[in-house]
Design an enzyme around this catalytic site. Structure first.
Site, PDB file in Angstrom:
ATOM      1  CG  LEU A 154      -1.693   1.236   1.624  1.00 51.72           C
ATOM      2  CD1 LEU A 154      -2.964   0.833   2.395  1.00 51.72           C
ATOM      3  CD2 LEU A 154      -0.883   2.216   2.479  1.00 51.72           C
ATOM      4  CG  ASN A 155       2.033   3.734  -2.970  1.00 52.03           C
ATOM      5  OD1 ASN A 155       1.632   2.701  -3.490  1.00 52.03           O
ATOM      6  ND2 ASN A 155       2.246   4.834  -3.672  1.00 52.03           N
ATOM      7  CG  ASP A 156       1.086   8.110  -2.719  1.00 47.67           C
ATOM      8  OD1 ASP A 156       1.961   7.650  -1.977  1.00 47.67           O
ATOM      9  OD2 ASP A 156       1.333   8.775  -3.735  1.00 47.67           O
TER      10      ASP A 156
ATOM     11  CD  GLN B 259      -1.055   5.009  -6.420  1.00 51.23           C
ATOM     12  OE1 GLN B 259       0.043   4.876  -6.917  1.00 51.23           O
ATOM     13  NE2 GLN B 259      -2.150   5.135  -7.122  1.00 51.23           N
TER      14      GLN B 259
ATOM     15  CB  SER C 175      -1.085   9.574  -6.388  1.00 44.68           C
ATOM     16  OG  SER C 175      -0.670   8.553  -5.537  1.00 44.68           O
TER      17      SER C 175
ATOM     18  NE  ARG D   3       5.536  11.508  -9.074  1.00 42.84           N
ATOM     19  CZ  ARG D   3       6.782  11.592  -9.512  1.00 42.84           C
ATOM     20  NH1 ARG D   3       7.030  11.623 -10.817  1.00 42.84           N
ATOM     21  NH2 ARG D   3       7.799  11.662  -8.657  1.00 42.84           N
TER      22      ARG D   3
END
EC number: 3.2.1.26
Length: 546
Positions: free
Chosen positions: A106-108, A124, A168, A228
């Site tokens: 998992l990220n953002d 994410q 993202s 981005r």
């Protein structure tokens, strides 16, 4: 060549893993090399970094809609491939009330918004291994911001404009529709040339998200492919898209576009020159108003810290900002939002009663070696926080709805005698004098310490005596208060320390064994208030597999 003919040469849609469309070509990435004994002269087959790619020149007969048809077929297969990874694996480090992935990385947080009676939050996800690659979006919903329900894998890296990752972005609630804006990431050729486009998707009546494709295909002048993380807001009678960007001189800046209809965007300019050389890249922008002031949140990369213990280049910042009648933005003074080890890419949403609530990633881009990787998952989101602008400062407070998870209060005498809490998910509130040291998540071998250095007036967080495998181990915070008021939220393998009523926050992953549940205070004896935290609804599609 017709697309159907290329698909036939490729061995059919089930043999296609990606579709790319670089510079007048159509490229199909394949699981296996095609069985055709002879390929036409206008067809190229090559192995690119271990991936077979079948390329032809794109003709006028090949429309974006035809490419989208292939993308939808790939997406359906990708969603099926994630099903075994939607079962959450049991792990002693898994949080009870924070959002974590069932498996993988998992990220953002993405797309945090209130829409038609429900809160939506995406994150994410790379489902298959604990690595940063080919990002998906997971969709969660909540009625109360505490209990989150898994909805779907909303977006997959299936199309020619996002084949190497649905990066993202944010969400927009407009009229009856929920829109998603994100950065499509593709990598081309043996040198993995980055290609970046800003893309949109919209939720249909079935709660599924239909991709609308790129809404910004070309780079603005003076910017690299590192642009981005679109944030879309409505101000001054038009839509504005804010993007983190890197200039050709490798300086971070804010790129702004405007639109009347969310589909057709026009570049305005780059902002942030007043900050000078403030990192080589800015990412994950957010923008909101609080008590009549505008604020810009972003992640500057490449800012050196004056503290020798702080070696991580990925920072977090919030700046007070202004926007004049012509829409031009000025960035005024700024501060770190969080001064712990693990905090990045925060997003905010407004609640129905007008509060501004923040959620961040409790991790950093280069960290992929946590102990939870042994159980097949890594990272989690932060606790939700309410933001307040008061007397020229940003204050952060744990979301008040989290109090519904708390037990009845217990009075706890903190001293050099270790008290066994027999739990690692709790809320401790205490005011400490200078010159003492608090130890948490403690057993005979492991603990994390908070030292109140009276001589230097430093609050020092030290996780060197934990099971951490990667990252810094000491953070220091200069304070001038006569005592230090703390509210500490713990959840199995994390601490979020709110200091002096939320004037500062230190967020950190803290890995200690399951039996490390002791707490002690050395150099003073103080009463504290303790609440145990109950689990929230598990934010997974399938039950935890023990």
């Amino acid at each position: 060549m017709l697309l159907d003919t290329q698909l036939e040469l490729a061995g059919g849609i089930n043999n296609v893993t990606r579709i790319l469309a670089p510079q007048g070509q159509v490229v199909l990435a394949l699981k296996h090399p095609p069985h055709a004994p002879h390929l036409p002269d206008d067809v190229s087959l090559q192995s690119v970094l271990g991936e077979w790619q079948l390329s032809v020149q794109r003709t006028a007969e090949v429309s974006d809609q035809q490419l989208a048809t292939i993308g939808k077929a790939i997406s359906e297969r990708q969603k099926l491939e994630t099903l075994p990874y939607q079962t959450a694996l049991d792990c002693p480090y898994r949080p009870l009330w924070h959002i974590s992935p069932p498996q993988g990385l998992l990220n953002d947080p993405n797309g945090f918004i209130y829409h038609q009676g429900e809160y939506h939050l995406f994150y994410q996800w790379h489902p298959f291994v604990c690595e940063h690659k080919d990002k998906y979006w997971v969709h969660l919903k909540s009625l109360d911001l505490v209990h989150w329900q898994w909805q779907s894998v909303a977006l997959t890296p299936s199309d020619w404009f996002d084949s190497h990752g649905v990066f993202s972005g944010h969400a927009v609630s407009h009229q009856q529709d929920l829109w998603l804006f994100y950065t499509g990431n593709t990598r081309l050729g043996v040198d993995r040339q980055r290609q970046t486009m800003q893309c949109a998707a919209r939720m249909n009546a079935n709660g599924e998200f239909e991709k609308l494709g790129p809404v910004i295909r070309c780079l603005p002048e003076g910017v690299t492919e590192h642009i981005r993380d679109p944030k879309v807001i409505y101000t001054q009678g038009k839509w504005h898209m804010l993007l983190g960007a890197q200039t050709l001189a490798h300086q971070g800046r804010l790129a702004v576009y405007h639109s009347d209809d969310l589909l057709h965007w026009h570049f305005d300019k780059l902002y942030g020159d007043e900050l000078g050389n403030y990192g080589y890249m800015w990412e994950c922008p957010d923008w909101f108003e609080l008590q009549g002031e505008a604020f810009f949140v972003f992640g500057p990369q490449g800012i050196a810290s004056a503290n020798p213990h702080h070696t991580i280049e990925h920072q977090n910042r919030i700046f007070r900002a202004t926007q004049n009648a012509q829409g031009e933005i000025a960035l005024l003074q700024g501060w770190p939002l969080d001064e712990g080890f693990d905090f990045y890419a925060p997003q905010t949403a407004q609640t129905t009663d007008g509060r501004r609530v923040l959620c961040g990633w409790m991790g950093l881009p280069d960290e992929t070696q946590h102990p939870s990787c042994d159980q097949g998952w890594i990272h989690q989101l932060t606790a939700l926080r309410e933001l307040e602008w008061r007397e020229g400062k940003i204050y952060q407070h744990p979301l008040r709805e989290l109090d519904t998870l708390r037990s009845e209060p217990h009075t706890l005498l903190l001293s050099d005698t270790v008290t066994e809490l027999k739990a690692k998910s709790f809320d401790v509130q205490v005011t400490l004098p200078w010159g003492c040291q608090l130890r948490l998540m403690q057993n005979a071998q492991y603990c994390v310490t908070l030292t109140l250095d009276a001589e230097n007036r430093l609050l020092r967080l030290d996780r060197s005596a934990t099971q951490i495998r990667q990252g810094d181990t000491i953070r220091e915070l200069k304070l001038d208060s006569p005592t230090v008021e703390l509210r500490i939220l713990a959840d199995q393998s994390s601490l979020e320390i709110f200091i002096n009523q939320g004037e500062h926050v230190m967020t950190s992953r803290i890995f200690t064994p399951l039996d490390a549940t002791g707490i002690s205070l050395h150099g003073a004896s103080v009463d504290a208030k303790l609440y145990y935290m109950a689990p929230a609804s598990a934010p997974f599609n399938l039950e935890v597999n023990v």
